[in-house]
Enzyme design. Structure first.
Site, PDB file in Angstrom:
ATOM      1  N   SER A   1       0.833  -1.210   0.000  1.00 46.43           N
ATOM      2  CA  SER A   1       0.000   0.000   0.000  1.00 46.43           C
ATOM      3  C   SER A   1       0.864   1.256   0.000  1.00 46.43           C
ATOM      4  CB  SER A   1      -0.867  -0.016   1.264  1.00 46.43           C
ATOM      5  OG  SER A   1      -1.392   1.265   1.502  1.00 46.43           O
TER       6      SER A   1
ATOM      7  N   TYR B   1      -2.064  -1.023  10.553  1.00 48.56           N
ATOM      8  CA  TYR B   1      -2.169  -1.422   9.138  1.00 48.56           C
ATOM      9  C   TYR B   1      -0.913  -0.971   8.375  1.00 48.56           C
ATOM     10  CZ  TYR B   1      -3.569  -1.624   4.287  1.00 48.56           C
ATOM     11  OH  TYR B   1      -3.590  -1.888   2.941  1.00 48.56           O
TER      12      TYR B   1
END
Ligand SMILES: NC(=O)c1ccc[n+]([C@@H]2O[C@H](COP(=O)([O-])OP(=O)(O)OC[C@H]3O[C@@H](n4cnc5c(N)ncnc54)[C@H](OP(=O)(O)O)[C@@H]3O)[C@@H](O)[C@H]2O)c1
Length: 248
Positions: free
Chosen positions: A136, A149
């Protein structure tokens, strides 16, 4: 690489980005979608009958070993492993459930991806195959509300870099995909601009065909080099991309 006649395993392939990629590759390749929810896998398979469904929990060593053994017997090997299964969620760090959520997120996003790669190594060495890690754009920034995360994806980013060097002598290619916010169930509550999963699938397929080591999708493409020159600006842009606009 030529995306034809390959055996592909997409973890978390029953929904979202994984399913879009599986569909994109399915015409010319043997594609297995794997996840925990068998009903969801079956629904995906009924809509795209060339897909092959397999139950798999990437947090279970036993499940993962059985899935790799099954791949060896059913598909006679593996050319591309896509480590896509993941939990994308944000939460304030200072809450009573953070400890449990941290363990779950690390187990799936980092340990699960490392486990699948480790167990698939004999098959990937045999085929001189490719491992894809779905990462990401948060690895480029500090993102309040997504600390755990972002940490799991930063660890995946590091794992991919080190494995790229370590597995090169085995002929295994390691690819990392850096994504912006994508319009899937996991991002449902984020009221921000999102890319469709089909655009991600196209970008990953294109990147694999061009033998890219890092596939930077959408807005992440210009941000990755910019992060080296101006980390504060990139922090600002990525944090803004994950923050809904306030009342006007
Ligand atoms: N959406 C975004 O904005 C975004 C941005 C950057 C990166 N990503 C990454 O992209 C990947 C896919 O996410 P998505 O947005 O497509 O979300 P999604 O639709 O929720 O897909 C996640 C998939 O992972 C599977 N999964 C979760 N835990 C699993 C486990 N223990 N074992 C096997 N499969 C498991 C789920 O299937 P089951 O529940 O059936 O197991 C589901 O199919 C994730 O790694 C996510 O971190 C997403």
């Amino acid at each position: 690489m030529k995306l034809q006649g390959k055996s592909v395993l997409v973890t978390g392939g029953g929904s979202g980005i994984g399913l879009a990629l599986a569909r994109r590759l399915a015409g010319d390749n043997k594609v297995v979608i794997a996840g925990r929810d068998e009903a969801r896998l079956e629904q995906a398979r009924s809509q795209s009958p060339s897909l092959i469904a397999r139950r798999l929990d990437v947090t279970s060593e036993e499940d993962a070993s059985a899935a790799i053994a099954w791949l060896e017997s059913e598909l006679s090997g593996l050319d591309i492993l896509v480590n896509n299964a993941g939990r994308f969620r944000g939460y304030a760090f200072d809450t009573p459930t953070t400890g449990e959520r941290t363990r779950e997120d690390v187990d799936v996003n980092l340990v699960g991806a490392a486990r699948m790669t480790r167990l698939a190594l004999p098959l990937l060495s045999e085929s001189r195959g490719t491992v894809v890690f779905v990462s990401s754009g948060v690895v480029l920034a500090a993102v309040p509300g997504f600390a755990v995360y972002a940490a799991t994806k930063a660890a995946v980013h590091s794992l991919a870099r080190s494995l790229r060097a370590e597995l090169k002598p085995n002929g295994i290619h390691v690819v990392e995909v850096l994504l912006p916010v994508i319009d899937t169930e996991a991002a449902r509550d984020l009221d921000v601009p999102k890319l469709p999963p089909s655009a991600v699938a196209d970008a990953i397929a294109r990147g694999l065909e061009r033998d890219r080591k890092e596939i930077r999708v959408g807005a992440i493409r210009p941000l990755a080099p910019l992060a080296r020159l101006s980390p504060r600006l990139v922090n600002h842009l990525i944090t803004r991309a994950l923050t809904p606009p306030g009342p006007r």
